[in-house]
Enzyme design. Structure first.
Site, PDB file in Angstrom:
ATOM      1  N   SER A  27       6.832  15.049  14.401  1.00 27.02           N
ATOM      2  CA  SER A  27       8.199  15.553  14.464  1.00 27.02           C
ATOM      3  C   SER A  27       8.318  17.073  14.570  1.00 27.02           C
ATOM      4  O   SER A  27       9.425  17.600  14.665  1.00 27.02           O
ATOM      5  CB  SER A  27       8.995  15.067  13.246  1.00 27.02           C
ATOM      6  OG  SER A  27       8.465  15.581  12.043  1.00 27.02           O
ATOM      7  N   LYS A  39      15.592  16.107   5.786  1.00 26.56           N
ATOM      8  CA  LYS A  39      15.251  17.321   6.518  1.00 26.56           C
ATOM      9  C   LYS A  39      16.449  18.264   6.593  1.00 26.56           C
ATOM     10  O   LYS A  39      16.285  19.489   6.515  1.00 26.56           O
ATOM     11  CB  LYS A  39      14.732  16.959   7.914  1.00 26.56           C
ATOM     12  CG  LYS A  39      13.381  16.255   7.871  1.00 26.56           C
ATOM     13  CD  LYS A  39      12.846  15.948   9.250  1.00 26.56           C
ATOM     14  CE  LYS A  39      11.449  15.319   9.145  1.00 26.56           C
ATOM     15  NZ  LYS A  39      10.846  15.065  10.466  1.00 26.56           N
TER      16      LYS A  39
END
EC number: 3.4.21.53
Length: 358
Positions: free
Chosen positions: A255, A300
């Protein structure tokens, strides 16, 4: 007046029958036995963030040599999710009650049939692939040429005795190759036992040699049919002496790709993508520059906000979840490609409206 949240009320109402067992359930095993008392869940929460324009442990996170670099400012932070496993019931309840962590079945972290060591190996490979794709996408965006370099040879493989780390593969059976996918495709055209001629650039000298291909070992096959095996791990890198190195240890998964790629573009192109702002984000990236979805978007976002970010680059397929997360005080910018992300950052810096998650 103190108001309890839903988690607090649930735990307090059930505390009486549980209290007598708590001293036992704080232990990972039953005393005097090997009976495992840890719960089959993992706790996921906000992890650390890393500025891809900055440094980690005294080294640039994205280190570029062999080319003039433009000035950068602000932040382009990649974000992570922290994962805790092997928790006792008391520890799991503590994470659920006193933090914003979410509990997920352990199979989401360690899929059935895979050991923690295998999962770690897969995550490390995914991270390496994200680095390679980040470089390819950035060089393609900047219209710079690429080449494929050997970074590892598998023990006892056909390549082990003839190929060296840092060899740049230029052709397979006189078929020119530029990207790691080109090498893989050229090898797949053959069967185990076939002999091919591989040509490499070795410290500026062209070297060719025959290689008899083997059968792909089970550990590399991942459910695919038997095929030819050369036994090299390669990465794409810029041609002409330009080198990009990513310096983050103990990070896994794919990611970080988007933020790595943006850092390369920012360092090698005129102007500053951030305009001095604190930008964070996430997203996988493929060799064509397409941005893909990731897991743990709400964690996140929380990590980015806690770090001081004012805007967050969200993969388009994660937008709905990001909006549902309801994180306030941070701008959610929708991206689906590297060029899209660059354009949005330029719009933001120029006072225009970027694409937003809705």
């Amino acid at each position: 007046m103190k108001i309890w949240n839903r988690r607090s009320r649930t735990v307090v109402l059930g505390a009486v029958p549980v209290a007598a067992l708590m001293s036992l359930l704080t232990l990972p095993t039953v005393p005097g036995t090997d009976i495992d008392l840890t719960v089959p869940y993992a706790a996921e929460g906000p992890g650390p963030t890393f500025d891809t324009l900055g440094q980690a442990e005294g080294r640039p996170v994205v280190d570029i040599v062999g080319a003039e670099q433009d000035k950068t400012s602000g932040h382009l932070n990649m974000t992570t999710v922290s994962v805790r496993t092997k928790m006792t019931l008391a520890q799991a309840m503590g994470r659920w009650l006193f933090t914003e962590d979410t509990l997920v079945p352990i199979e989401q972290v360690f899929p059935a049939g895979k050991s923690p060591q295998q999962v770690q190996k897969d995550n490390e490979q995914a991270f390496a692939n994200s680095e390679s794709n980040a470089t390819i996408a950035a060089m393609s965006y900047l219209r710079r040429p690429l080449e494929t370099m050997v970074i590892k040879t598998s023990e006892s493989s056909p390549a082990a005795s003839v190929m060296n780390v840092n060899d740049v593969i230029t052709s397979v059976n006189d078929k020119k190759v530029t990207l790691p996918s080109d090498v893989a495709a050229a090898v797949r055209e053959h069967a185990p036992g076939d002999t091919v001629t591989v040509t490499v650039d070795r410290r500026g000298k062209s070297v060719s040699f025959p290689v008899t291909l083997a059968e792909t070992p089970e550990e590399f096959r991942q459910g695919r049919e038997k095929s030819a095996f050369l036994g090299v791990t390669t990465v794409a890198q810029p041609a002409g002496g330009l080198r990009v190195e990513y310096n983050l240890a103990d990070i896994g998964g794919p990611s970080a790709g988007l933020m790595f790629s943006l850092a390369v573009v920012d360092k090698l192109s005129p102007g500053e993508l951030t305009g001095g702002r604190f930008i964070a984000g996430t997203g996988t990236i493929d060799a064509e520059g397409k941005v893909g979805p990731i897991g743990g978007i709400t964690h996140k976002l929380q990590a980015a906000k806690d770090a001081g970010a004012s805007a967050f680059l969200v993969p388009a397929d994660n937008c709905a979840e990001a909006v549902r997360g309801g994180e306030k005080g941070i701008e959610l910018i929708k991206v689906d490609s590297l060029s899209d992300a660059v354009g949005d950052l330029k719009d933001l810096d120029g006072g225009k409206q970027p694409s937003h998650c809705e």
